[in-house]
Scaffold this motif. Sequence first.
Motif, PDB file in Angstrom:
ATOM      1  N   TYR A 142      41.043  47.273  47.723  1.00 47.37           N
ATOM      2  CA  TYR A 142      40.226  46.117  48.068  1.00 47.37           C
ATOM      3  C   TYR A 142      40.934  45.433  49.233  1.00 47.37           C
ATOM      4  CZ  TYR A 142      38.272  46.600  43.358  1.00 47.37           C
ATOM      5  OH  TYR A 142      37.682  47.075  42.224  1.00 47.37           O
ATOM      6  N   GLN A 164      43.273  39.995  36.794  1.00 49.20           N
ATOM      7  CA  GLN A 164      42.000  40.419  37.361  1.00 49.20           C
ATOM      8  C   GLN A 164      41.504  39.514  38.490  1.00 49.20           C
ATOM      9  OE1 GLN A 164      39.605  41.663  34.152  1.00 49.20           O
ATOM     10  NE2 GLN A 164      37.971  42.447  35.414  1.00 49.20           N
ATOM     11  N   TYR A 165      42.349  38.638  38.960  1.00 50.78           N
ATOM     12  CA  TYR A 165      41.942  37.780  40.073  1.00 50.78           C
ATOM     13  C   TYR A 165      43.140  37.350  40.902  1.00 50.78           C
ATOM     14  CZ  TYR A 165      43.023  33.900  36.860  1.00 50.78           C
ATOM     15  OH  TYR A 165      43.632  33.033  36.000  1.00 50.78           O
ATOM     16  N   THR A 222      44.371  34.104  43.545  1.00 51.49           N
ATOM     17  CA  THR A 222      44.110  32.746  44.011  1.00 51.49           C
ATOM     18  C   THR A 222      44.919  32.490  45.273  1.00 51.49           C
ATOM     19  OG1 THR A 222      43.678  31.939  41.776  1.00 51.49           O
ATOM     20  CG2 THR A 222      44.222  30.291  43.436  1.00 51.49           C
ATOM     21  N   ARG A 249      41.024  29.016  46.815  1.00 53.77           N
ATOM     22  CA  ARG A 249      39.904  29.914  46.521  1.00 53.77           C
ATOM     23  C   ARG A 249      40.408  30.972  45.557  1.00 53.77           C
ATOM     24  NH1 ARG A 249      35.590  30.397  50.296  1.00 53.77           N
ATOM     25  NH2 ARG A 249      34.696  31.639  48.635  1.00 53.77           N
ATOM     26  N   THR A 250      39.567  31.343  44.618  1.00 54.14           N
ATOM     27  CA  THR A 250      39.907  32.380  43.652  1.00 54.14           C
ATOM     28  C   THR A 250      38.936  33.527  43.816  1.00 54.14           C
ATOM     29  OG1 THR A 250      40.811  30.767  42.101  1.00 54.14           O
ATOM     30  CG2 THR A 250      40.180  32.909  41.197  1.00 54.14           C
ATOM     31  N   ILE A 251      39.482  34.740  43.899  1.00 52.37           N
ATOM     32  CA  ILE A 251      38.679  35.938  44.070  1.00 52.37           C
ATOM     33  C   ILE A 251      38.817  36.753  42.793  1.00 52.37           C
ATOM     34  CG2 ILE A 251      38.347  38.047  45.409  1.00 52.37           C
ATOM     35  CD1 ILE A 251      40.346  35.339  46.951  1.00 52.37           C
ATOM     36  N   THR A 252      37.699  37.022  42.152  1.00 55.89           N
ATOM     37  CA  THR A 252      37.697  37.820  40.932  1.00 55.89           C
ATOM     38  C   THR A 252      37.403  39.264  41.280  1.00 55.89           C
ATOM     39  OG1 THR A 252      36.862  35.907  39.720  1.00 55.89           O
ATOM     40  CG2 THR A 252      36.701  38.033  38.635  1.00 55.89           C
ATOM     41  N   LEU A 253      38.200  40.152  40.729  1.00 57.42           N
ATOM     42  CA  LEU A 253      38.016  41.579  40.969  1.00 57.42           C
ATOM     43  C   LEU A 253      37.379  42.235  39.740  1.00 57.42           C
ATOM     44  CD1 LEU A 253      41.456  42.153  42.643  1.00 57.42           C
ATOM     45  CD2 LEU A 253      39.257  41.951  43.777  1.00 57.42           C
TER      46      LEU A 253
END
Length: 156
Positions: free
Chosen positions: A65, A86-87, A89, A119-123
């Motif tokens: 990713y 799983q994320y 930040t 910002r938090t990105i969830t995978l």
Amino acid sequence: MTDKLPDEQKKSSIQQPFQDFIRSMNYLFQEKPVKGLFQNMDDFFSSPYPFNGFPIQMDENEKEYIISAKLSGVKKDHIDIDVFQQYITITVQNTETEVNEDTEEKFIFKKNSLQKTSRTITLAKPIDEQKVKAHYEDGLLTIRVGKEKGKRLRIE
């Protein structure tokens, strides 16, 4: 007698309240308290990332990713990246202190400001923290997250 015809008198009497209203509104918006309020609103909306933080783009290929964040004008040491199961930040924090000292009037003005955006990105799948790499250059933060391959089951 007046020079105006009856139709012109009606038109003039109708326009008068609107002209008074427009004049009152112009006066209201040009006065200092309201003008200051609008200036504060302009400052708020002109800040780079007032609501949702900073822009992020996420791409992926077969191996990883790729998360990109545009952070123009941000120093590298103001960026924190937290990696969880799983994320991810991304936090940008800037602290400034302004001091003005007037020896003649014998006063010191000190102003501290803190700006913090995250910002938090969830995978979709859990990630291996050891396979996460980050690079920051020219206002662009790039985070590469290696994909974990799972075991594929054959259905019987």
